[in-house]
Design an enzyme around this catalytic site. Structure first.
Site, PDB file in Angstrom:
ATOM      1  N   CYS A 170      44.605 -41.542  87.262  1.00  0.00           N
ATOM      2  CA  CYS A 170      45.457 -42.301  88.183  1.00  0.00           C
ATOM      3  C   CYS A 170      44.704 -42.431  89.508  1.00  0.00           C
ATOM      4  CB  CYS A 170      46.799 -41.601  88.389  1.00  0.00           C
ATOM      5  SG  CYS A 170      47.739 -41.408  86.862  1.00  0.00           S
ATOM      6  N   CYS A 206      51.572 -32.875  96.436  1.00  0.00           N
ATOM      7  CA  CYS A 206      51.492 -33.678  95.199  1.00  0.00           C
ATOM      8  C   CYS A 206      50.194 -34.457  95.160  1.00  0.00           C
ATOM      9  CB  CYS A 206      52.601 -34.720  95.137  1.00  0.00           C
ATOM     10  SG  CYS A 206      54.240 -34.078  95.033  1.00  0.00           S
ATOM     11  N   CYS A 260      42.072 -33.606  84.106  1.00  0.00           N
ATOM     12  CA  CYS A 260      43.068 -34.542  83.566  1.00  0.00           C
ATOM     13  C   CYS A 260      42.358 -35.740  82.970  1.00  0.00           C
ATOM     14  CB  CYS A 260      44.011 -34.995  84.688  1.00  0.00           C
ATOM     15  SG  CYS A 260      45.480 -35.867  84.109  1.00  0.00           S
ATOM     16  N   CYS A 273      45.388 -40.155  92.659  1.00  0.00           N
ATOM     17  CA  CYS A 273      45.540 -38.712  92.426  1.00  0.00           C
ATOM     18  C   CYS A 273      44.190 -38.006  92.462  1.00  0.00           C
ATOM     19  CB  CYS A 273      46.216 -38.488  91.074  1.00  0.00           C
ATOM     20  SG  CYS A 273      46.457 -36.748  90.674  1.00  0.00           S
TER      21      CYS A 273
HETATM   22  N1  SAH Z   1      50.434 -35.948  84.786  1.00  0.00           N
HETATM   23  C1  SAH Z   1      51.814 -35.681  85.122  1.00  0.00           C
HETATM   24  C2  SAH Z   1      51.967 -34.413  85.926  1.00  0.00           C
HETATM   25  C3  SAH Z   1      51.408 -34.464  87.326  1.00  0.00           C
HETATM   26  S1  SAH Z   1      52.745 -34.509  88.422  1.00  0.00           S
HETATM   27  C4  SAH Z   1      52.379 -36.881  85.848  1.00  0.00           C
HETATM   28  O1  SAH Z   1      51.624 -37.791  86.158  1.00  0.00           O
HETATM   29  O2  SAH Z   1      53.578 -36.958  86.059  1.00  0.00           O
HETATM   30  C5  SAH Z   1      52.008 -34.876  89.953  1.00  0.00           C
HETATM   31  C6  SAH Z   1      52.807 -35.944  90.676  1.00  0.00           C
HETATM   32  O3  SAH Z   1      52.157 -36.235  91.931  1.00  0.00           O
HETATM   33  C7  SAH Z   1      52.829 -37.230  89.891  1.00  0.00           C
HETATM   34  O4  SAH Z   1      54.044 -37.880  90.067  1.00  0.00           O
HETATM   35  C8  SAH Z   1      51.731 -37.985  90.578  1.00  0.00           C
HETATM   36  O5  SAH Z   1      51.834 -39.345  90.318  1.00  0.00           O
HETATM   37  C9  SAH Z   1      51.954 -37.631  92.027  1.00  0.00           C
HETATM   38  N2  SAH Z   1      50.783 -37.877  92.857  1.00  0.00           N
HETATM   39  C10 SAH Z   1      49.495 -37.935  92.452  1.00  0.00           C
HETATM   40  N3  SAH Z   1      48.678 -38.177  93.494  1.00  0.00           N
HETATM   41  C11 SAH Z   1      49.462 -38.263  94.576  1.00  0.00           C
HETATM   42  C12 SAH Z   1      49.191 -38.451  95.970  1.00  0.00           C
HETATM   43  N4  SAH Z   1      47.936 -38.599  96.405  1.00  0.00           N
HETATM   44  N5  SAH Z   1      50.226 -38.466  96.822  1.00  0.00           N
HETATM   45  C13 SAH Z   1      51.489 -38.267  96.367  1.00  0.00           C
HETATM   46  N6  SAH Z   1      51.809 -38.068  95.076  1.00  0.00           N
HETATM   47  C14 SAH Z   1      50.799 -38.066  94.186  1.00  0.00           C
END
Ligand code: SAH
Length: 378
Positions: A133, A358, A129, A136
């Site tokens: 973030c 997630c 990616c 993530c």
């Molecule tokens: N790039 C897109 C698709 C990924 S969706 C997006 O950002 O929406 C994955 C989801 O999981 C996103 O909402 C992301 O913010 C969330 N996420 C990422 N890391 C996480 C974590 N450690 N705990 C909970 N949610 C998380």
């Protein structure tokens, strides 16, 4: 030598012109063009489509309503190919995760989350990616490349294989819902995602309706309208912060598309109304974004948008610089939203023990240096 564009740079590898072509990922029109070149009538496309996407067949020999000679000609020129399964894992809670290996050896993950009344498949759009973030795990893996339509569809087809779900059942499905919430940013691979989703939504094939499909974006504002108009799927927006100051830090894409662009784009998302709300994802990070003041600001920000907020307890991963909010902080936050008549369910983490929740997905794939891509020994 021609200069490659940014899009080319991360494109899936070109097909080997000598190898048989994979039919997965071709639209009905593409297939009609292939058939025309073979001198076959267009109505056979519907038959082929049925075998590939409704029956899940991978061997032309099984396509019994096609003439034997045609089956043989197809088998000479084409394949119906799935990605390989590098590993398959199952959580104590029934969640399953597949690490898939594509033709060039790159890998991405998909996840099946069974619930009482439905089953959701979480699909990846990219290997790695670009967004970085901070909370993530995928964000710690650099973008390797975009997935092709065949690779996106392949994730669904592999899951169907594993769940024994062919032909596409009308009822009692284990995959009722599809979420583009795996690795990658789907709106940075829009064309391939759109092509795949149109095939997914085709009622005579995989047949998952737009109402059961949710595309999640961190907020690629210029692509949102097109997504709504062309695909008309549900939209989820990874919000996670209510001020630009904080969002710039934890969702760096915010520097490009700040809240004063993102929020209006949500308000204007085609097809949004009270019966079809936008989902805002909000990861609960201890002492970072979980105060009552944050919750009140969130209410203010979303005023006038048909919205639902998914509160996602932070899922940990090795080396993550955050902790999950306390249950009390999450409850307090949810109550402020509920008091403002906003639906704000707290998501139960699923598949944490197999790193399938997630934000926990990641593969070992890395982007090769130019010399390595050109075929020099690694
Ligand atoms: N790039 C897109 C698709 C990924 S969706 C997006 O950002 O929406 C994955 C989801 O999981 C996103 O909402 C992301 O913010 C969330 N996420 C990422 N890391 C996480 C974590 N450690 N705990 C909970 N949610 C998380």
């Amino acid at each position: 030598m021609t200069r490659s564009t940014h899009a080319d740079h991360f494109a899936p590898p070109p097909e080997d012109s000598l190898a048989p072509r994979n039919l997965v990922g071709l639209s009905r029109d593409d297939l009609a063009a292939e058939f025309a070149a073979l001198g076959e009538p267009a109505f056979r496309v519907g038959q082929l489509w049925h075998w590939i996407y409704h029956r899940g067949v991978t061997d032309f020999a099984q396509m019994t309503n096609l003439a034997k000679t045609l089956r043989a000609r197809l088998a000479e020129r084409y394949v119906i190919e799935r990605p390989g399964v590098a590993t398959a894992q199952r959580s104590f809670d029934g969640t399953r995760k597949w690490l898939l290996r594509f033709g060039d050896g790159q890998e991405a993950e998909s996840v099946h989350i069974p619930e009482e009344d439905r089953g959701t498949l979480c699909v990846s759009s990219q290997v790695g990616c670009t967004l970085t973030c901070r909370f993530c795990h995928t964000g710690t893996q650099r973008l390797v490349r975009n997935l092709s339509p065949a690779e996106i569809l392949g994730q669904i087809m592999v899951a169907r294989d594993a769940l024994g779900e062919w032909p596409s059942p009308a009822e009692g499905r284990q995959i009722t819902n599809l979420v583009m919430m795996g690795m990658g940013e789907p709106l940075y691979n829009y064309d391939n995602v759109a092509k795949a989703l149109k095939i997914v939504m085709d009622g005579e094939g995989l047949s998952i309706s737009k109402r059961k499909i949710t595309l999640s974006t961190a907020g690629v504002v210029p692509a949102m309208k097109r997504c709504g108009e062309e695909l008309n799927v549900n939209l989820a927006v990874s919000l996670h912060a209510v001020t630009d100051e904080l969002r710039d830090q934890i969702v760096p894409l915010n520097k490009k598309y700040p809240l004063n662009q993102l929020i209006p784009a949500c308000r204007d998302y085609p097809g949004v109304h009270n019966a079809r709300r936008i989902t805002f994802e909000y990861v609960m990070l201890k002492d970072v974004n979980d105060s009552p003041a944050d919750a009140r600001e969130l209410v203010r920000l979303l005023k006038g948008i048909p919205a639902k907020i998914n509160l996602i307890p932070f899922n940990p991963w090795p080396g993550a610089p955050f902790e999950c909010s306390t249950p009390e902080a999450i409850q307090r936050f949810a109550r402020i939203l509920n008091d403002a008549a906003l639906s704000a369910p707290v998501r139960t983490p699923r598949g944490q023990d197999i790193m399938a929740a997630c934000g926990q997905l990641k593969s070992a794939s890395r982007r090769l240096k130019a010399a390595e891509r050109a075929g020099a020994p690694a």
